[in-house]
Write an enzyme that holds these catalytic residues in place. Structure first.
Site, PDB file in Angstrom:
ATOM      1  N   TRP A   1      -3.624   8.164  11.021  1.00 36.56           N
ATOM      2  CA  TRP A   1      -3.960   7.409  10.190  1.00 36.56           C
ATOM      3  C   TRP A   1      -5.830   7.169  10.372  1.00 36.56           C
ATOM      4  O   TRP A   1      -6.191   7.385  11.667  1.00 36.56           O
ATOM      5  CB  TRP A   1      -3.456   6.371  10.758  1.00 36.56           C
ATOM      6  CG  TRP A   1      -2.359   5.654   9.879  1.00 36.56           C
ATOM      7  CD1 TRP A   1      -2.011   6.298   8.678  1.00 36.56           C
ATOM      8  CD2 TRP A   1      -1.370   4.344   9.904  1.00 36.56           C
ATOM      9  NE1 TRP A   1      -0.877   5.578   8.553  1.00 36.56           N
ATOM     10  CE2 TRP A   1      -0.568   4.382   9.435  1.00 36.56           C
ATOM     11  CE3 TRP A   1      -1.115   3.611  11.015  1.00 36.56           C
ATOM     12  CZ2 TRP A   1       1.106   3.761   9.157  1.00 36.56           C
ATOM     13  CZ3 TRP A   1      -0.368   2.493  11.196  1.00 36.56           C
ATOM     14  CH2 TRP A   1       0.946   2.838   9.858  1.00 36.56           C
ATOM     15  N   LEU A   2      -6.067   6.991   9.312  1.00 37.42           N
ATOM     16  CA  LEU A   2      -7.741   6.690   9.269  1.00 37.42           C
ATOM     17  C   LEU A   2      -7.592   5.655   9.593  1.00 37.42           C
ATOM     18  O   LEU A   2      -7.125   4.603   8.936  1.00 37.42           O
ATOM     19  CB  LEU A   2      -8.268   7.661   8.510  1.00 37.42           C
ATOM     20  CG  LEU A   2      -8.222   8.992   8.257  1.00 37.42           C
ATOM     21  CD1 LEU A   2      -8.961   9.699   7.357  1.00 37.42           C
ATOM     22  CD2 LEU A   2      -8.902   9.967   9.224  1.00 37.42           C
TER      23      LEU A   2
ATOM     24  N   ASP B   1      -4.636  21.086  10.368  1.00 39.35           N
ATOM     25  CA  ASP B   1      -5.265  20.026   9.546  1.00 39.35           C
ATOM     26  C   ASP B   1      -5.643  20.599   8.441  1.00 39.35           C
ATOM     27  O   ASP B   1      -6.198  21.331   8.765  1.00 39.35           O
ATOM     28  CB  ASP B   1      -6.321  19.276  10.265  1.00 39.35           C
ATOM     29  CG  ASP B   1      -6.207  18.077   9.561  1.00 39.35           C
ATOM     30  OD1 ASP B   1      -5.416  16.811   9.662  1.00 39.35           O
ATOM     31  OD2 ASP B   1      -7.526  17.691   9.452  1.00 39.35           O
TER      32      ASP B   1
ATOM     33  N   GLU C   1      -0.413   0.867  -6.306  1.00 34.64           N
ATOM     34  CA  GLU C   1      -0.545   1.912  -6.837  1.00 34.64           C
ATOM     35  C   GLU C   1       0.615   2.438  -7.917  1.00 34.64           C
ATOM     36  O   GLU C   1       0.708   3.564  -8.467  1.00 34.64           O
ATOM     37  CB  GLU C   1       0.022   2.732  -5.854  1.00 34.64           C
ATOM     38  CG  GLU C   1      -0.868   2.931  -4.961  1.00 34.64           C
ATOM     39  CD  GLU C   1      -1.366   2.021  -3.259  1.00 34.64           C
ATOM     40  OE1 GLU C   1      -2.336   2.125  -2.757  1.00 34.64           O
ATOM     41  OE2 GLU C   1      -0.315   1.163  -3.690  1.00 34.64           O
TER      42      GLU C   1
ATOM     43  N   ARG D   1      -8.218   3.145   5.924  1.00 36.19           N
ATOM     44  CA  ARG D   1      -6.679   3.308   5.742  1.00 36.19           C
ATOM     45  C   ARG D   1      -5.765   2.050   5.704  1.00 36.19           C
ATOM     46  O   ARG D   1      -5.628   0.673   6.542  1.00 36.19           O
ATOM     47  CB  ARG D   1      -5.359   4.330   5.817  1.00 36.19           C
ATOM     48  CG  ARG D   1      -6.480   5.653   5.796  1.00 36.19           C
ATOM     49  CD  ARG D   1      -7.479   6.397   3.974  1.00 36.19           C
ATOM     50  NE  ARG D   1      -7.381   6.832   3.995  1.00 36.19           N
ATOM     51  CZ  ARG D   1      -8.552   7.297   2.803  1.00 36.19           C
ATOM     52  NH1 ARG D   1      -8.633   6.669   2.058  1.00 36.19           N
ATOM     53  NH2 ARG D   1      -8.679   9.568   2.958  1.00 36.19           N
ATOM     54  N   GLY D   2      -4.992   1.569   4.156  1.00 34.51           N
ATOM     55  CA  GLY D   2      -4.074  -0.030   3.829  1.00 34.51           C
ATOM     56  C   GLY D   2      -3.117  -0.069   5.099  1.00 34.51           C
ATOM     57  O   GLY D   2      -3.857  -1.119   5.477  1.00 34.51           O
TER      58      GLY D   2
ATOM     59  N   TYR E   1       0.624  10.319   4.319  1.00 34.56           N
ATOM     60  CA  TYR E   1       0.252  10.503   5.184  1.00 34.56           C
ATOM     61  C   TYR E   1       1.552  11.364   6.523  1.00 34.56           C
ATOM     62  O   TYR E   1       1.685  10.834   6.235  1.00 34.56           O
ATOM     63  CB  TYR E   1       0.363   9.275   6.005  1.00 34.56           C
ATOM     64  CG  TYR E   1      -0.511   7.892   5.462  1.00 34.56           C
ATOM     65  CD1 TYR E   1      -2.099   7.887   5.369  1.00 34.56           C
ATOM     66  CD2 TYR E   1       0.146   7.124   4.857  1.00 34.56           C
ATOM     67  CE1 TYR E   1      -2.888   7.183   5.369  1.00 34.56           C
ATOM     68  CE2 TYR E   1      -0.811   6.230   3.857  1.00 34.56           C
ATOM     69  CZ  TYR E   1      -2.345   6.019   3.649  1.00 34.56           C
ATOM     70  OH  TYR E   1      -2.402   4.984   3.427  1.00 34.56           O
ATOM     71  N   ARG E   2       0.089  13.020   7.437  1.00 31.36           N
ATOM     72  CA  ARG E   2       0.999  13.098   8.508  1.00 31.36           C
ATOM     73  C   ARG E   2       1.587  12.957   9.259  1.00 31.36           C
ATOM     74  O   ARG E   2       1.624  11.819  10.242  1.00 31.36           O
ATOM     75  CB  ARG E   2       0.520  13.981   8.677  1.00 31.36           C
ATOM     76  CG  ARG E   2       1.020  14.795   9.498  1.00 31.36           C
ATOM     77  CD  ARG E   2      -0.243  15.939  10.412  1.00 31.36           C
ATOM     78  NE  ARG E   2      -0.740  15.869  11.161  1.00 31.36           N
ATOM     79  CZ  ARG E   2      -0.761  15.128  12.295  1.00 31.36           C
ATOM     80  NH1 ARG E   2       0.601  14.746  13.054  1.00 31.36           N
ATOM     81  NH2 ARG E   2      -1.369  14.465  13.443  1.00 31.36           N
TER      82      ARG E   2
ATOM     83  N   ASN F   1       0.331  -1.313   0.092  1.00 23.91           N
ATOM     84  CA  ASN F   1      -0.067   0.176   0.280  1.00 23.91           C
ATOM     85  C   ASN F   1       1.302   1.287   0.447  1.00 23.91           C
ATOM     86  O   ASN F   1       1.928   1.399   0.780  1.00 23.91           O
ATOM     87  CB  ASN F   1      -0.915   0.239   1.092  1.00 23.91           C
ATOM     88  CG  ASN F   1      -2.097   1.329   1.039  1.00 23.91           C
ATOM     89  OD1 ASN F   1      -2.605   1.047   0.402  1.00 23.91           O
ATOM     90  ND2 ASN F   1      -1.332   2.668   2.057  1.00 23.91           N
TER      91      ASN F   1
END
Length: 504
Positions: free
Chosen positions: A189-190, A284, A235, A193-194, A175-176, A171
């Protein structure tokens, strides 16, 4: 020849879209303030050559306009992006061809896939210098502190690579990360997400998750990482489809991962399931400071490789316009054919930058039956993973220009009865950074049916819309010069004429 960041910087400079800054600048607040002023004015990319406390120059605002995003994707205009989207749509949800022409189109795409397979470099530029163990010092990187209330310096445009512990499919995403010490960072992370799936699998298997951060990659690869690819596709393959040839990858020195061979800097490390740190607050994309996360995954880095004289590529989040908003506007064109493949009734869709590029969507449909708009809105929310966090969906008729806010507002005010045409879906999984929700990570969605109503949606006959007489309109077109008005262009109307203050 492999594409890289340096080639893109050279292209921008040749086109007058890059400014070098030799004056000393500070990565603490100052660089972000300068870059933000450029972003607000649609200014050129910036290369800061003299950053206090770091030997590395900083590149920022390279993708600060839609035009430059198109250049990064080897295109000259946003219209070309939809052609690319049609190609990707065939891969996203392939269907057996029913016509010879469809078979030919599918064959062309499969041939492009073969050409897009990554190449491997045995002596990659990104490993010209190798630093390991205690010598790794992340504080030498010119990470930015963007806002005065930020808890620390952040990395916002590093390409993060992880791998599914079971399928071994990588993946790639952006990301921050927040600097914690000379060799550790936490990540924002959300849950959908992978990498979070990979970390959960690693935890179940009792092992650490390997991670690599590639900094200063070809911007095209960043855009590929932002594209909604199917879970079973890489990707890297999409980046090859974007560029027309396979990107060059290199095997990392200490982890079983691959990174773009022309990266400026690569960080290699691991995250141990359950080992966490305190992350935030940090500015953000919502335009506020994100909250403090006391259980953010903690990365430990034990190897850093880089090119000779590397360039640190970065950006930052905040209320639009920002670079991520420019990327989203361009990728909107790529998404459109993919979305039509999933939801055929959608004619067009638009994610306004002012709505944070994903919080509100305007979609147009060719309405043919009662309830069609509501069905389209529900289908939109489930079409692609990132649309699950879209808060508002406005559905209009196909003759509405969805990119013209005046047309959309007219449709809402002239075609919507709130009691009938607005529907709410409560208690959905939601973006935890959205402070408007009552509970973190749980919120509601609103659909607005701004289409012309059909029976039995209404019992009232719908009046005909006001339009010019077509014969008279054609005659006026022919005689425009005779009126002595040929010198007046009939292009886009200046919004300021109607009371819209468009000044930044």
């Amino acid at each position: 020849m492999a594409r890289d960041l340096r080639g893109f910087i050279k292209q921008l400079e040749q086109r007058g879209q890059l400014r070098r800054v030799s004056a000393p600048v500070d990565s603490d607040l100052e660089i972000a303030e300068i870059a933000n002023r450029m972003l607000q004015r649609g200014g050129p990319g910036l290369l800061f050559e003299n950053v206090k406390g770091s030997p590395y120059p900083v590149a920022i605002n390279l993708l600060g306009t839609v035009e430059r995003v198109c250049w990064a994707m080897n295109m000259e205009s946003p219209q070309e992006l939809e052609t690319l989207g049609k190609k990707l749509a065939l891969l996203y949800q392939p269907r057996p061809p029913k016509k010879v022409s469809q078979a030919i189109d599918l064959g062309k795409v499969l041939f492009d896939v073969l050409r897009a397979k990554p190449d491997r470099d045995l002596f990659p530029p990104c490993q010209q210098v190798v630093v390991k163990g205690d010598d790794v010092d992340l504080t030498t990187l010119p990470m930015l502190r963007v806002y005065p209330g930020d808890a620390g310096k952040v990395m916002t445009l590093g390409l993060m690579i992880t791998k599914d512990p079971e399928t071994k499919i990588p993946n790639v995403g952006v990301y921050r990360l927040q600097l914690q010490s000379k060799n550790t960072m936490t990540v924002q992370w959300l849950s959908v997400r992978g990498p979070t799936r990979h970390l959960r699998k690693a935890a179940a298997m009792g092992q650490d998750l390997e991670v690599a951060i590639a900094i200063g990659v070809d911007p095209l690869v960043i855009l590929a990482a932002a594209t909604p690819v199917p879970v079973d596709l890489s990707e890297w393959l999409f980046a090859g489809l974007y560029s027309g040839s396979g990107i060059h990858l290199a095997k990392c020195k200490t982890v079983d991962l691959e990174v773009p061979a022309t990266s400026e800097i690569v960080l290699e490390g691991t995250v141990t399931p359950g080992e966490v740190g305190v992350d935030g607050p940090a500015g953000d994309h919502m335009g506020y400071y994100g909250g403090v996360n006391e259980k953010a995954p903690l990365f430990r880095f034990h190897c850093m490789t880089h090119r000779k004289d590397p360039i640190y590529l970065t950006t930052f989040s905040g209320r639009p316009p920002k670079e991520d908003a420019m990327m989203a506007l361009a990728l909107n064109r790529v998404y459109t054919p993919i979305l039509r493949q999933q939801v055929p009734e959608i004619v067009d869709f638009f994610l306004p930058m002012e709505a944070l590029s994903y919080k509100a969507a305007v979609i147009s449909i060719d309405k043919v039956y009662p309830g069609h708009a509501r069905r389209a809105a529900l289908a939109f929310w489930s079409a692609l993973p990132q649309f699950s966090y879209t808060k508002f969906v406005i559905v209009v008729d196909k003759d509405i220009n969805i990119r013209d806010p005046r047309a959309v507002v007219w449709a809402i005010t002239s075609k919507v009865d709130p009691a009938r045409d607005v529907f709410i879906l409560p208690d959905n999984p939601f973006d935890s950074l959205d402070f408007a929700t009552e509970k973190p990570g749980l919120g509601s969605k609103m659909g607005i049916d701004a289409t012309t109503k059909l029976y039995p949606e209404t019992d009232r006959p719908w009046a005909a819309p006001l339009v010019s007489d077509p014969d008279v309109a054609a005659m006026v077109d022919r005689r425009w010069a005779q009126y002595g008005l040929a010198d007046l262009e009939l292009g886009e109307v200046d919004p300021n004429l109607f009371g819209y203050d468009m000044k930044v």
